[in-house]
Scaffold this motif. Structure first.
Motif, PDB file in Angstrom:
ATOM      1  N   MET A 154       0.690  -1.248   0.151  1.00  0.00           N
ATOM      2  CA  MET A 154      -0.091  -0.153   0.142  1.00  0.00           C
ATOM      3  C   MET A 154       0.788   1.263  -0.112  1.00  0.00           C
ATOM      4  O   MET A 154       0.752   2.158   0.598  1.00  0.00           O
ATOM      5  CB  MET A 154      -0.960   0.055   1.299  1.00  0.00           C
ATOM      6  CG  MET A 154      -2.286   0.968   1.169  1.00  0.00           C
ATOM      7  SD  MET A 154      -3.204   0.787   2.201  1.00  0.00           S
ATOM      8  CE  MET A 154      -4.079  -0.530   2.107  1.00  0.00           C
ATOM      9  N   ASN A 363      -0.993 -10.805  -0.069  1.00  0.00           N
ATOM     10  CA  ASN A 363      -2.032 -10.034  -0.067  1.00  0.00           C
ATOM     11  C   ASN A 363      -3.495 -10.671  -0.050  1.00  0.00           C
ATOM     12  O   ASN A 363      -4.647 -10.373   0.277  1.00  0.00           O
ATOM     13  CB  ASN A 363      -1.930  -8.792  -0.962  1.00  0.00           C
ATOM     14  CG  ASN A 363      -1.060  -7.945  -0.416  1.00  0.00           C
ATOM     15  OD1 ASN A 363      -1.165  -7.273   0.697  1.00  0.00           O
ATOM     16  ND2 ASN A 363       0.025  -7.642  -0.995  1.00  0.00           N
ATOM     17  N   ALA A 364      -3.651 -11.985  -0.829  1.00  0.00           N
ATOM     18  CA  ALA A 364      -4.629 -12.552  -0.803  1.00  0.00           C
ATOM     19  C   ALA A 364      -4.827 -13.261   0.528  1.00  0.00           C
ATOM     20  O   ALA A 364      -6.136 -13.620   0.994  1.00  0.00           O
ATOM     21  CB  ALA A 364      -4.643 -13.656  -1.958  1.00  0.00           C
ATOM     22  N   SER A 368      -7.846 -10.218   7.518  1.00  0.00           N
ATOM     23  CA  SER A 368      -8.518  -8.761   8.113  1.00  0.00           C
ATOM     24  C   SER A 368      -8.839  -8.947   9.626  1.00  0.00           C
ATOM     25  O   SER A 368      -9.389  -8.237  10.097  1.00  0.00           O
ATOM     26  CB  SER A 368      -9.567  -8.440   7.049  1.00  0.00           C
ATOM     27  OG  SER A 368     -10.696  -9.164   7.051  1.00  0.00           O
TER      28      SER A 368
ATOM     29  N   VAL B 272      -7.235  -4.495  -3.628  1.00  0.00           N
ATOM     30  CA  VAL B 272      -8.712  -5.033  -4.012  1.00  0.00           C
ATOM     31  C   VAL B 272      -8.655  -6.101  -4.689  1.00  0.00           C
ATOM     32  O   VAL B 272      -9.368  -7.191  -4.437  1.00  0.00           O
ATOM     33  CB  VAL B 272      -9.495  -3.700  -4.536  1.00  0.00           C
ATOM     34  CG1 VAL B 272     -10.851  -4.335  -4.881  1.00  0.00           C
ATOM     35  CG2 VAL B 272      -9.527  -2.474  -3.697  1.00  0.00           C
ATOM     36  N   THR B 274      -6.367  -8.494  -5.219  1.00  0.00           N
ATOM     37  CA  THR B 274      -5.896  -9.640  -4.301  1.00  0.00           C
ATOM     38  C   THR B 274      -6.799 -10.144  -3.184  1.00  0.00           C
ATOM     39  O   THR B 274      -7.138 -11.193  -3.032  1.00  0.00           O
ATOM     40  CB  THR B 274      -4.541  -9.429  -3.636  1.00  0.00           C
ATOM     41  OG1 THR B 274      -4.463  -8.173  -2.965  1.00  0.00           O
ATOM     42  CG2 THR B 274      -3.303  -9.655  -4.840  1.00  0.00           C
ATOM     43  N   TYR B 277      -9.380 -12.071  -4.867  1.00  0.00           N
ATOM     44  CA  TYR B 277      -8.707 -13.287  -5.090  1.00  0.00           C
ATOM     45  C   TYR B 277      -8.873 -14.128  -3.738  1.00  0.00           C
ATOM     46  O   TYR B 277      -9.279 -15.600  -3.642  1.00  0.00           O
ATOM     47  CB  TYR B 277      -7.398 -13.306  -5.701  1.00  0.00           C
ATOM     48  CG  TYR B 277      -6.673 -14.639  -5.849  1.00  0.00           C
ATOM     49  CD1 TYR B 277      -7.065 -15.772  -6.469  1.00  0.00           C
ATOM     50  CD2 TYR B 277      -5.315 -14.752  -5.260  1.00  0.00           C
ATOM     51  CE1 TYR B 277      -6.584 -16.961  -6.513  1.00  0.00           C
ATOM     52  CE2 TYR B 277      -4.698 -15.972  -5.217  1.00  0.00           C
ATOM     53  CZ  TYR B 277      -5.371 -17.036  -5.797  1.00  0.00           C
ATOM     54  OH  TYR B 277      -4.480 -18.120  -6.015  1.00  0.00           O
ATOM     55  N   GLY B 278      -8.206 -13.684  -2.734  1.00  0.00           N
ATOM     56  CA  GLY B 278      -8.360 -14.272  -1.267  1.00  0.00           C
ATOM     57  C   GLY B 278      -9.656 -14.532  -0.662  1.00  0.00           C
ATOM     58  O   GLY B 278      -9.667 -15.175   0.332  1.00  0.00           O
ATOM     59  N   ASP B 280     -11.320 -12.616   1.167  1.00  0.00           N
ATOM     60  CA  ASP B 280     -11.211 -11.977   2.516  1.00  0.00           C
ATOM     61  C   ASP B 280     -11.826 -10.658   2.714  1.00  0.00           C
ATOM     62  O   ASP B 280     -11.357  -9.822   1.768  1.00  0.00           O
ATOM     63  CB  ASP B 280      -9.575 -12.017   3.134  1.00  0.00           C
ATOM     64  CG  ASP B 280      -9.828 -11.508   4.509  1.00  0.00           C
ATOM     65  OD1 ASP B 280     -10.136 -12.433   5.649  1.00  0.00           O
ATOM     66  OD2 ASP B 280      -9.175 -10.411   4.819  1.00  0.00           O
ATOM     67  N   PRO B 281     -12.727 -10.524   3.510  1.00  0.00           N
ATOM     68  CA  PRO B 281     -13.370  -9.099   3.329  1.00  0.00           C
ATOM     69  C   PRO B 281     -12.565  -8.064   4.015  1.00  0.00           C
ATOM     70  O   PRO B 281     -13.113  -7.550   5.017  1.00  0.00           O
ATOM     71  CB  PRO B 281     -14.794  -9.331   3.909  1.00  0.00           C
ATOM     72  CG  PRO B 281     -14.492 -10.449   5.031  1.00  0.00           C
ATOM     73  CD  PRO B 281     -13.457 -11.467   4.479  1.00  0.00           C
ATOM     74  N   ASN B 282     -11.539  -7.711   3.391  1.00  0.00           N
ATOM     75  CA  ASN B 282     -10.557  -6.748   3.943  1.00  0.00           C
ATOM     76  C   ASN B 282     -11.091  -5.321   3.596  1.00  0.00           C
ATOM     77  O   ASN B 282     -10.324  -4.773   2.687  1.00  0.00           O
ATOM     78  CB  ASN B 282      -9.134  -7.075   3.330  1.00  0.00           C
ATOM     79  CG  ASN B 282      -8.164  -6.346   4.339  1.00  0.00           C
ATOM     80  OD1 ASN B 282      -8.163  -5.376   4.814  1.00  0.00           O
ATOM     81  ND2 ASN B 282      -7.018  -7.332   4.484  1.00  0.00           N
ATOM     82  N   ARG B 285      -9.307  -1.890   2.548  1.00  0.00           N
ATOM     83  CA  ARG B 285      -8.838  -1.626   1.354  1.00  0.00           C
ATOM     84  C   ARG B 285      -9.573  -1.009   0.094  1.00  0.00           C
ATOM     85  O   ARG B 285      -9.159  -0.043  -0.457  1.00  0.00           O
ATOM     86  CB  ARG B 285      -8.281  -3.030   0.563  1.00  0.00           C
ATOM     87  CG  ARG B 285      -7.373  -3.548   1.675  1.00  0.00           C
ATOM     88  CD  ARG B 285      -6.834  -5.154   0.759  1.00  0.00           C
ATOM     89  NE  ARG B 285      -5.856  -5.762   1.641  1.00  0.00           N
ATOM     90  CZ  ARG B 285      -5.530  -6.824   1.249  1.00  0.00           C
ATOM     91  NH1 ARG B 285      -5.822  -7.381   0.118  1.00  0.00           N
ATOM     92  NH2 ARG B 285      -4.361  -7.661   2.050  1.00  0.00           N
ATOM     93  N   GLU B 323     -19.184 -11.499   8.729  1.00  0.00           N
ATOM     94  CA  GLU B 323     -18.035 -12.030   7.794  1.00  0.00           C
ATOM     95  C   GLU B 323     -17.954 -13.065   7.377  1.00  0.00           C
ATOM     96  O   GLU B 323     -17.458 -13.182   6.113  1.00  0.00           O
ATOM     97  CB  GLU B 323     -16.704 -11.665   8.978  1.00  0.00           C
ATOM     98  CG  GLU B 323     -16.187 -10.163   8.928  1.00  0.00           C
ATOM     99  CD  GLU B 323     -14.667 -10.333   9.532  1.00  0.00           C
ATOM    100  OE1 GLU B 323     -14.359  -9.449  10.170  1.00  0.00           O
ATOM    101  OE2 GLU B 323     -14.000 -11.370   9.115  1.00  0.00           O
ATOM    102  N   ARG B 327     -17.397 -13.691   3.293  1.00  0.00           N
ATOM    103  CA  ARG B 327     -16.225 -14.427   2.893  1.00  0.00           C
ATOM    104  C   ARG B 327     -16.650 -15.409   1.897  1.00  0.00           C
ATOM    105  O   ARG B 327     -16.295 -15.832   0.720  1.00  0.00           O
ATOM    106  CB  ARG B 327     -15.559 -15.085   3.936  1.00  0.00           C
ATOM    107  CG  ARG B 327     -14.409 -15.755   3.782  1.00  0.00           C
ATOM    108  CD  ARG B 327     -13.503 -15.770   5.096  1.00  0.00           C
ATOM    109  NE  ARG B 327     -13.305 -14.689   5.402  1.00  0.00           N
ATOM    110  CZ  ARG B 327     -12.659 -14.392   6.760  1.00  0.00           C
ATOM    111  NH1 ARG B 327     -12.073 -15.516   7.322  1.00  0.00           N
ATOM    112  NH2 ARG B 327     -12.635 -13.249   7.247  1.00  0.00           N
TER     113      ARG B 327
END
Lengths: 369, 369
Positions: A154, A363-364, A368, B272, B274, B277-278, B280-282, B285, B323, B327
């Protein structure tokens, strides 16, 4: 977000003498609470203490987050015997979660007694996905200038770094420190990008406490430029998943602004970044990345490019370069790209890194919660 | 650059009747020879034949490359019995190498006799790193509209696609075709980005031969919009290494231009991508990516974001969303992000894809020789 969840994640910096201060802060529309606080405190041009936590960035946490940042400043002020107005707070980590204030209160308590001249433990404490702590130092006549920083992801201008704190015992008035820091940042942190994503927590702050007396402005400027560039390169090279620094220099542009934009277009290009990683001299990608700056002035027939010092593009076309040799050179670090647009005298540069599976994996998988 | 080096890599399209034509071409400063030729030929608004090769893009090949493109047009003109001025040439593949004209001459010879109504073999022939051929079709009253396209990498506006050819037997005057194609592209190919890198070979070209007679302008516009959007989504979803489509819609911006820029800032953000892809509700970002558009108008406290239909940000801060459910929803395709800036009525969107190790592997290993 860190390899070792038990690693220390609090750093306290303190100057025994009053210090002038200057700083640059992220321009992201979602600044963290520490950035809001820093805006107030940098205006005064005086700071003595900096307290930084890793793991939670205190961003998008609203009024409660701002109150947490103020409390952190008060706790650090109490530990170091200064006014809360003289304390800068920095936070880095997950966005949108409140700080674990209980742990932070316990953490700060007693830190004042542990202060010492070694900055490496603090550099270690502010790491997130960095693979190593970052400290750069230079001598300026009788004074010292040291930067402690972190980066990893970032990271992109406005402003381009996660957190960098510079400390010097040279005497530098705040307005001059501000001017010199902005100039140095323009040639280092502001041309640095790991992933084109701009952090909500970026800050570059310098404190000068004058313990070593005055030094010549020229010597200080030279040292500051060198330290900022070294720190920016350290941050770029340790980008998330990165294996090497990517340094793009552009000359011959119509002006320095276009030179900088083209340099960045190349340094940020995923296809150039993967080329650097794969060490395959796929030089057409360099042309593509120069050419995608559609609002810049580019005359294809005048473009010349060298890759690791070897001419690969002349008059806008690939030359018959020694491929095996360039491939071997691309295996090294850094990867240097020099682009001459052949139009005028505008110059600019960009610092970046390669793009690897490691960036994606990191990052994947970055949890979080 | 292709999984199967023996796969066919030449496509020939031909209309038995004269056709009106319109097209959009890349704005990259290093346009390939086929783009230079297309600029000439689209100006006339009439085309009958399109010949496309994959593997070499005929970019950065100078006057010799332009002569090769002209020869390709002549060969295809001879095969299909038209004037070379009525032939469009497309090339995609490695930049900076001359076309293997011997092979292309042999390849084109006799292709005229193999023409048939099935467009899938041609869609297959123009693939590079695409994982599947792309054909989209729609009925417009008594007429048909079909698009054949390819994408995969180096895809970002100006213009945003590698190659797309649209064919219709509806009768549409060239100026109207041009106007409608530009409008449809503005909402599809121009908001599409795989990797922020702009190809030197992009073209979107439509041919209308009128065999099925006139259709209503409204019906044709609707079909054209739908076909272009479907093709753009197919290209995004098949981005290099991609596993899913990323669709970002922005409302409430001060105008549509800022809405579009913010949508793109989010869709292009590596963090965003990645995250998508992952799965994960990060969500911090998402705020970062909205906020990094520093020249756009954003008021943090008014920002609301939904992810897969679930509200995750309200008044600029993460809400306590389910979450595990988000996910699970993020595991699906597409990933839908809706951002309401709460300022005015500007709307915009962007189409992208996730960023995976596959992108890095594919492009680090892509052999230039």
């Amino acid at each position: 977000m860190r390899a070792d969840p038990d690693a220390p994640d609090l750093a306290l910096f303190h100057s025994r003498r009053p210090a002038t201060a200057a700083g640059l802060l992220t321009r992201n529309h979602f600044p963290g609470a520490p950035i809001l606080l820093a805006r107030e405190r940098l205006a005064a041009g005086r700071l003595r203490t900096v307290v930084v936590n890793a793991r939670f960035s205190n961003v998008a946490t609203g009024p409660a987050g701002l109150a947490d940042a103020r409390e952190m400043a008060e706790l650090a002020a109490h530990e170091t015997g200064v006014s809360p107005q003289e304390v800068l707070v920095g936070s880095t980590g997950i966005i949108g979660r409140r700080l674990p204030m209980d742990r932070i209160r316990r953490g700060i308590q007693g830190m004042g007694a542990t202060l010492g001249p070694d900055l490496w433990p603090a550099a270690r404490a502010i790491m997130t996905t960095d693979t190593h702590p970052k400290v750069v130092s230079a001598q300026v006549e009788g004074a010292t200038l040291t930067a402690v920083g972190k980066g990893a992801g970032m990271v992109s201008p406005n402003l381009a770094t996660m957190l960098v704190y510079l400390f010097t015992d040279a005497a530098v008035p705040a307005p001059e420190l501000d001017r010199m820091l902005r100039a140095a940042a323009a040639r280092s942190f502001q041309v640095l990008s790991i992933d084109t994503d701009t952090s909500t927590s970026d800050m570059v702050v310098a404190l000068a406490n004058g313990a070593a007396g005055e030094v010549s402005a020229t010597a200080f400027r030279t040292a500051l430029d060198a330290v900022c560039l070294s720190m920016a390169e350290l941050v770029a090279r340790d980008g998330e998943g990165a294996t090497k620094l990517l340094r793009v220099q552009v000359s011959g542009a119509v002006d320095s602004s276009e030179a900088g934009r083209i340099a960045r277009s190349v340094a940020d290009s995923p296809l150039v970044k993967t080329m650097a990683y794969g060490a395959d001299p796929n030089v057409g990608r360099l042309l593509m990345a120069v050419g995608k700056c559609v609002t810049c002035r580019v005359v294809p027939g005048r473009v010349r490019i060298t890759l690791q010092g070897v001419e690969v593009i002349r008059a806008g076309m690939p030359v018959d370069f020694p491929e095996a040799r360039v491939r071997e050179l691309l295996g090294g670090d850094p990867v240097n790209v020099r682009i001459d647009l052949g139009l005028a005298s505008g110059e600019g540069m960009a610092l970046g890194c390669d793009l690897t599976e490691g960036y994606v994996e990191e990052n994947a998988a970055y949890a979080s919660s």
